[in-house]
Design an enzyme around this catalytic site. Structure first.
Site, PDB file in Angstrom:
ATOM      1  N   ARG A  20     -40.273  27.110 -35.383  1.00 50.65           N
ATOM      2  CA  ARG A  20     -39.810  28.497 -35.503  1.00 50.65           C
ATOM      3  C   ARG A  20     -40.268  29.104 -36.820  1.00 50.65           C
ATOM      4  O   ARG A  20     -41.188  29.908 -36.860  1.00 50.65           O
ATOM      5  CB  ARG A  20     -38.272  28.541 -35.363  1.00 50.65           C
ATOM      6  N   ASP A  21     -39.697  28.673 -37.918  1.00 46.78           N
ATOM      7  CA  ASP A  21     -40.047  29.221 -39.225  1.00 46.78           C
ATOM      8  C   ASP A  21     -41.497  28.909 -39.585  1.00 46.78           C
ATOM      9  O   ASP A  21     -42.174  29.704 -40.236  1.00 46.78           O
ATOM     10  CB  ASP A  21     -39.094  28.627 -40.276  1.00 46.78           C
ATOM     11  N   HIS A 213     -32.629  24.813 -47.920  1.00 44.42           N
ATOM     12  CA  HIS A 213     -33.891  25.250 -47.304  1.00 44.42           C
ATOM     13  C   HIS A 213     -34.811  25.731 -48.428  1.00 44.42           C
ATOM     14  O   HIS A 213     -34.708  26.872 -48.883  1.00 44.42           O
ATOM     15  CB  HIS A 213     -33.592  26.383 -46.313  1.00 44.42           C
ATOM     16  N   HIS A 215     -38.544  26.416 -50.321  1.00 42.48           N
ATOM     17  CA  HIS A 215     -39.977  26.679 -50.219  1.00 42.48           C
ATOM     18  C   HIS A 215     -40.656  26.113 -51.466  1.00 42.48           C
ATOM     19  O   HIS A 215     -40.041  25.997 -52.524  1.00 42.48           O
ATOM     20  CB  HIS A 215     -40.243  28.173 -50.074  1.00 42.48           C
ATOM     21  N   CYS A 246     -42.648  33.698 -44.877  1.00 45.45           N
ATOM     22  CA  CYS A 246     -41.704  34.716 -44.433  1.00 45.45           C
ATOM     23  C   CYS A 246     -42.460  36.030 -44.259  1.00 45.45           C
ATOM     24  O   CYS A 246     -43.075  36.510 -45.206  1.00 45.45           O
ATOM     25  CB  CYS A 246     -40.567  34.892 -45.441  1.00 45.45           C
ATOM     26  N   ASN A 255     -42.815  26.115 -46.377  1.00 45.48           N
ATOM     27  CA  ASN A 255     -41.590  25.349 -46.506  1.00 45.48           C
ATOM     28  C   ASN A 255     -41.875  23.967 -47.081  1.00 45.48           C
ATOM     29  O   ASN A 255     -43.010  23.484 -47.079  1.00 45.48           O
ATOM     30  CB  ASN A 255     -40.959  25.154 -45.123  1.00 45.48           C
TER      31      ASN A 255
END
Length: 307
Positions: A20-21, A213, A215, A246, A255
């Site tokens: 997803r991300d 989470h 980065h 993003c 990430n």
């Protein structure tokens, strides 16, 4: 070599966000079947929580426009939880209709990012999420609350800790089961991580409901993860091969790579249940589909070793 360090958890749950991300910001369209195979391979590598897609309007994230087609292809994987992101009640309706039972909402700790990402103020976005969370819980779904810009914002700079705590508590008060603290532009450092976690604890937010989470914009993602583990956090978001960014924060790079995380956990004697060789092979496979090498240092080291 495995050399445990004192004061760390025995096991960490990896919340895999690559499908997803990791893919939402790709320029090239990834075919639905390739995405489904990616999720299957991630599951085969031992990942048990894999964020599958987002039920956002295709206009905003065209790379995930195939959520209705993708989710049925993977929803019956045995022993795997498949969270999906929903932006509003319409997205929730679409997700629940397909049998999704793990839902995520995506809030912001800063006004500027809330405006860029959701076209709302922070408080208006929380008001929008409240019926989503309420209805998801009524449907017996697990709800995760993402909180972006917890450490820094590209427009506003450093984010006050009390501001982050306020939004975290609001998400929990509306019924979220867990929170994911996002360093969206990768500016956090370990002391900042521990200070935020301590502030949340002091305001009644237990570490058990928190995930992190990170980065890797400034190469701090693993250091920040270790700081969170030292505080007792046991849920860590990561993206296979280090994919992701993003679409609404151009300074957000990839990430934390799942392989880099697993390498560190393995060296510390912390269980994750992940087969690093299978995971690395999966990221190499996906990198071939995307037409570029994986940014993960561990993937590069292990794949080069095999040549």
């Amino acid at each position: 070599m495995v050399v445990p360090a004192p004061g760390l958890p025995a096991r960490v749950r990896i919340h895999e966000v690559g499908a997803r991300d990791g893919l939402q910001n790709e320029k090239a369209t990834v075919p639905t079947e390739v995405k489904a195979e990616f999720v299957r391979r991630l599951a085969d590598a031992g990942l048990t929580r894999i964020e599958a897609t987002s039920f956002v309007h295709p206009k905003w994230v065209p790379q995930l426009a195939d959520a209705e087609e993708l989710f049925p292809l993977v929803r019956d994987l045995p022993g795997v939880e498949l969270p999906v992101l929903v932006p509003n009640e319409r997205g929730l309706d679409r997700a629940l209709a397909l049998g999704a039972r793990r839902i995520a909402v995506f809030a912001s700790a800063t006004e500027t990012f809330a405006k860029a990402n959701l076209n709302r103020t922070v408080d208006d976005a929380l008001a929008m999420f409240e019926p989503v969370v309420t209805r998801a819980k009524a449907a017996d779904a697990h709800v995760r609350g993402y909180l972006s810009m917890c450490f820094g914002d590209p427009w506003e700079g450093a984010v006050p800790i009390h501001q982050v705590v306020h939004v975290c508590k609001s998400l929990l008060d509306m019924g979220c089961d867990e929170l994911s603290l996002g360093d969206t532009i990768g500016v956090a450092t370990p002391g900042h991580v521990q200070e935020l976690l301590s502030a949340l604890n002091e305001q009644g937010v237990p570490t058990t409901v928190l995930g992190v989470h990170f980065h890797d914009t400034y190469g701090q993602a693993l250091a920040n993860t270790l700081a969170a583990l030292q505080h007792g956090v046991t849920t860590v978001d990561a993206s296979a091969g280090g994919l992701g960014g993003c679409p609404y924060a151009k300074s957000a790079t990839g990430n934390l790579a799942t392989e880099d995380l697993v390498w560190m956990l393995r060296g510390l004697g912390i269980e994750s249940g992940v087969d690093l060789d299978r995971l690395t092979a999966t990221s190499v496979w996906m990198a071939d589909h995307l037409g570029r090498p994986s940014p993960s240092r561990t993937v590069r080291a292990l794949s080069h070793k095999d040549q």
